[in-house]
Design an enzyme around this catalytic site. Structure first.
Site, PDB file in Angstrom:
ATOM      1  CB  ALA A  65      -0.759  -0.317   1.182  1.00 59.85           C
ATOM      2  N   GLY A 108       0.734  -5.100   0.955  1.00 57.73           N
ATOM      3  CA  GLY A 108      -0.465  -5.146   0.110  1.00 57.73           C
ATOM      4  C   GLY A 108      -0.085  -5.730  -1.298  1.00 57.73           C
ATOM      5  CD  GLU A 111      -1.913  -7.755   2.945  1.00 59.80           C
ATOM      6  OE1 GLU A 111      -1.719  -6.560   2.620  1.00 59.80           O
ATOM      7  OE2 GLU A 111      -2.706  -8.179   3.744  1.00 59.80           O
ATOM      8  CD  GLU A 131       1.661  -5.754   5.769  1.00 57.34           C
ATOM      9  OE1 GLU A 131       2.404  -6.198   5.985  1.00 57.34           O
ATOM     10  OE2 GLU A 131       1.034  -5.691   4.820  1.00 57.34           O
TER      11      GLU A 131
HETATM   12  N1  CAA Z   1       4.726   3.455  -0.500  1.00 55.18           N
HETATM   13  C1  CAA Z   1       5.091   4.273  -1.160  1.00 55.18           C
HETATM   14  N2  CAA Z   1       6.374   4.574  -1.750  1.00 55.18           N
HETATM   15  C2  CAA Z   1       7.089   3.546  -1.578  1.00 55.18           C
HETATM   16  C3  CAA Z   1       6.615   2.367  -1.126  1.00 55.18           C
HETATM   17  C4  CAA Z   1       5.459   2.076  -0.441  1.00 55.18           C
HETATM   18  N3  CAA Z   1       5.007   0.967   0.128  1.00 55.18           N
HETATM   19  N4  CAA Z   1       7.575   1.332  -1.442  1.00 55.18           N
HETATM   20  C5  CAA Z   1       8.668   2.084  -2.254  1.00 55.18           C
HETATM   21  N5  CAA Z   1       8.239   3.373  -2.279  1.00 55.18           N
HETATM   22  C6  CAA Z   1       8.882   4.438  -3.004  1.00 55.18           C
HETATM   23  C7  CAA Z   1      10.031   5.053  -2.069  1.00 55.18           C
HETATM   24  O1  CAA Z   1       9.519   5.845  -1.219  1.00 55.18           O
HETATM   25  C8  CAA Z   1      10.925   5.592  -3.164  1.00 55.18           C
HETATM   26  O2  CAA Z   1      10.438   6.823  -3.598  1.00 55.18           O
HETATM   27  P1  CAA Z   1      11.321   8.047  -3.797  1.00 55.18           P
HETATM   28  O3  CAA Z   1      12.392   7.700  -4.830  1.00 55.18           O
HETATM   29  O4  CAA Z   1      10.470   9.148  -3.755  1.00 55.18           O
HETATM   30  O5  CAA Z   1      12.019   8.145  -2.419  1.00 55.18           O
HETATM   31  C9  CAA Z   1      10.827   4.535  -4.181  1.00 55.18           C
HETATM   32  O6  CAA Z   1       9.548   3.722  -3.959  1.00 55.18           O
HETATM   33  C10 CAA Z   1      11.861   3.498  -4.288  1.00 55.18           C
HETATM   34  O7  CAA Z   1      11.972   2.918  -3.001  1.00 55.18           O
HETATM   35  P2  CAA Z   1      13.488   2.618  -2.395  1.00 55.18           P
HETATM   36  O8  CAA Z   1      14.266   3.684  -2.616  1.00 55.18           O
HETATM   37  O9  CAA Z   1      12.968   2.420  -0.630  1.00 55.18           O
HETATM   38  O10 CAA Z   1      13.967   1.556  -3.230  1.00 55.18           O
HETATM   39  P3  CAA Z   1      14.862   0.083  -2.512  1.00 55.18           P
HETATM   40  O11 CAA Z   1      15.444  -0.661  -3.789  1.00 55.18           O
HETATM   41  O12 CAA Z   1      15.968   1.035  -1.717  1.00 55.18           O
HETATM   42  O13 CAA Z   1      14.106  -0.636  -1.342  1.00 55.18           O
HETATM   43  C11 CAA Z   1      12.225  -1.709  -0.841  1.00 55.18           C
HETATM   44  C12 CAA Z   1      12.930  -1.388  -2.055  1.00 55.18           C
HETATM   45  C13 CAA Z   1      12.745  -2.767   0.350  1.00 55.18           C
HETATM   46  C14 CAA Z   1      10.798  -2.308  -1.443  1.00 55.18           C
HETATM   47  C15 CAA Z   1      11.527  -0.411  -0.147  1.00 55.18           C
HETATM   48  O14 CAA Z   1      11.104   0.546  -1.073  1.00 55.18           O
HETATM   49  C16 CAA Z   1      10.533  -0.639   0.998  1.00 55.18           C
HETATM   50  O15 CAA Z   1      10.716  -1.382   2.126  1.00 55.18           O
HETATM   51  N6  CAA Z   1       9.220  -0.406   0.882  1.00 55.18           N
HETATM   52  C17 CAA Z   1       8.101  -0.368   1.839  1.00 55.18           C
HETATM   53  C18 CAA Z   1       7.665  -1.788   1.749  1.00 55.18           C
HETATM   54  C19 CAA Z   1       6.504  -2.034   2.781  1.00 55.18           C
HETATM   55  O16 CAA Z   1       6.818  -1.756   3.995  1.00 55.18           O
HETATM   56  N7  CAA Z   1       5.380  -2.192   2.116  1.00 55.18           N
HETATM   57  C20 CAA Z   1       4.059  -2.550   3.212  1.00 55.18           C
HETATM   58  C21 CAA Z   1       3.395  -1.346   2.998  1.00 55.18           C
HETATM   59  S1  CAA Z   1       1.987  -1.269   4.410  1.00 55.18           S
HETATM   60  C22 CAA Z   1       0.690  -2.358   3.515  1.00 55.18           C
HETATM   61  O17 CAA Z   1       1.069  -2.717   2.377  1.00 55.18           O
HETATM   62  C23 CAA Z   1      -0.405  -2.414   4.175  1.00 55.18           C
HETATM   63  C24 CAA Z   1      -1.392  -3.449   3.835  1.00 55.18           C
HETATM   64  O18 CAA Z   1      -1.356  -4.676   4.307  1.00 55.18           O
HETATM   65  C25 CAA Z   1      -2.441  -3.000   2.709  1.00 55.18           C
END
Ligand code: CAA
Length: 257
Positions: A65, A108, A111, A131
Site C-alpha cells: 500500500a 499489500g 496480499e 507491515e
Molecule cells: N509506498 C510508497 N512509496 C514506496 C513504497 C510504498 N509501499 N515502497 C517504495 N516506495 C517508494 C520509495 O519511497 C521511493 O520513492 P522516492 O524515490 O520518492 O524516495 C521509491 O519507491 C523507491 O524505493 P526505495 O528507494 O526504498 O527502493 P529500494 O530498492 O532501496 O528498497 C524496498 C526497496 C525494500 C521495497 C523498499 O522500498 C521498501 O521497504 N518499501 C516499503 C515496503 C513496505 O513496507 N510495504 C508495506 C506497506 S503497508 C501495507 O501494504 C499495508 C497493507 O497490508 C495493505
C-alpha cells in the site's frame, strides 16, 4: 477509459494488466486500485476475454500500500472510508486471474498477488509482509491468506518479524505454483493463461469456484459442492464435446455451452 497507473493489453483471449507506477515500485494508491477495478469490471464483461494476467515490472510486482498516501489517515478515515475494501474486487472475478510476480511483492503487493488464483514467480521475486515494521499489521488479508498458503509457523515468522522470502522458499512453502527465470516470466504465464483460455470457460469457472470453496467450508460440505458441480458439467455441450474428442482421438473444440 484511459489509464495512468496500469497498462491494459489484450490478446485474443487473454488480457494482461501491468501495474505501472515504477518510480514508487508500484505502490498501491487509491488511483491505481480505482483503475485496476475499472479494468477488471471491463474484462469480466468482455466475452472475448477468458483469462486475466496481473503483473508488475522486473523490480516490483508491488511494494505494498502507498505509505505516503496512508501515513496521515485517522482511524475514522480508514474505517468510514472503507480503506482497503475496494482491493477485494479481484477476489470477486469469475474469470481466472493469474499473478506473474517479479521483484518485490510486499505488504499489500503480496496480499494482492495472494488474492489472485495462482502465482507464478520469477527467480528474483521477494514476498513479505513488512507491515509490522511500520507499526501496523497486514490489512488486505495477509494474516489469513498467507497463513492458509504457508501454514502457521512460516506465516507467524514472516508477519511478526517482517522477514522477506525469496522465490525458491516461496515455492517450497506452496505460496507460488512455480518459479521461472525472470526473462521468461511473462511468456510462461501467458502460455498457461492461453492454455486455460482454450478450455471450456463455464467448466473452468466451476473448477475455480469449487477450489475456492475448499477455503470456506468444512470438507464434507466442500465435497458435496464439488459433486453437485461435477454433475452439472454433464448438462453442458462442452462435456459431450470433450469426451467425444478424447474417444475420437482429436482435439476438442469447446463452445462455452
Ligand atoms: N509506498 C510508497 N512509496 C514506496 C513504497 C510504498 N509501499 N515502497 C517504495 N516506495 C517508494 C520509495 O519511497 C521511493 O520513492 P522516492 O524515490 O520518492 O524516495 C521509491 O519507491 C523507491 O524505493 P526505495 O528507494 O526504498 O527502493 P529500494 O530498492 O532501496 O528498497 C524496498 C526497496 C525494500 C521495497 C523498499 O522500498 C521498501 O521497504 N518499501 C516499503 C515496503 C513496505 O513496507 N510495504 C508495506 C506497506 S503497508 C501495507 O501494504 C499495508 C497493507 O497490508 C495493505
Amino acid at each position: 477509459m484511459s489509464y495512468e497507473n496500469i497498462i491494459l493489453d489484450r490478446s485474443e483471449r487473454v488480457a494482461k494488466i501491468t501495474l505501472n507506477r515504477p518510480k514508487a515500485l508500484n505502490a498501491l494508491n487509491s488511483a491505481l486500485i480505482f483503475e485496476l477495478n475499472a479494468a477488471l469490471d471491463d474484462l469480466e464483461a468482455d466475452h472475448a476475454i477468458s483469462v486475466i494476467v496481473l503483473t508488475g515490472n522486473e523490480k516490483a510486482f508491488a511494494a505494498g500500500a502507498d505509505i505516503k498516501e496512508m501515513q496521515t489517515k485517522s482511524f475514522i478515515e480508514a474505517y468510514s472510508g472503507d480503506f482497503i475494501g475496494p482491493w477485494e474486487r479481484v477476489t470477486r472475478c469469475r474469470k481466472p486471474v493469474i499473478a506473474a510476480v517479479a521483484g518485490y511483492a510486499l505488504g499489500g503487493g503480496c496480499e494482492l498477488a495472494m488474492m489472485c488464483d495462482f502465482i507464478i514467480a520469477a527467480e528474483n521475486a521477494k514476498f513479505g509482509q513488512p507491515e509490522i515494521t511500520l507499526g501496523v499489521i497486514p490489512g488486505a488479508g495477509g494474516t489469513q491468506r498467507l497463513t492458509r498458503a504457508v501454514g502457521k509457523s512460516k506465516a507467524m515468522e514472516m508477519i511478526l518479524s517482517g522477514r522477506m522470502i525469496g522465490a525458491e522458499e516461496a515455492e517450497r512453502a506452496n505460496l507460488v505454483s512455480r518459479v521461472v527465470p525472470v526473462d521468461e516470466l511473462i511468456e510462461e504465464t501467458m502460455k498457461v493463461a492461453e492454455r486455460i483460455a482454450h478450455l471450456s470457460q463455464p467448466i473452468v469457472a466451476m473448477a475455480k469456484s469449487a477450489i475456492n470453496t475448499a477455503f470456506e467450508t468444512a470438507l464434507a460440505e466442500g465435497v458435496r459442492y464439488e459433486r453437485a458441480s461435477f454433475y452439472a458439467t454433464f448438462a453442458t455441450e462442452d462435456q459431450k464435446e470433450g469426451m467425444a474428442a478424447f474417444i475420437a482421438k482429436r482435439e476438442p473444440s469447446f463452445d462455452n455451452k
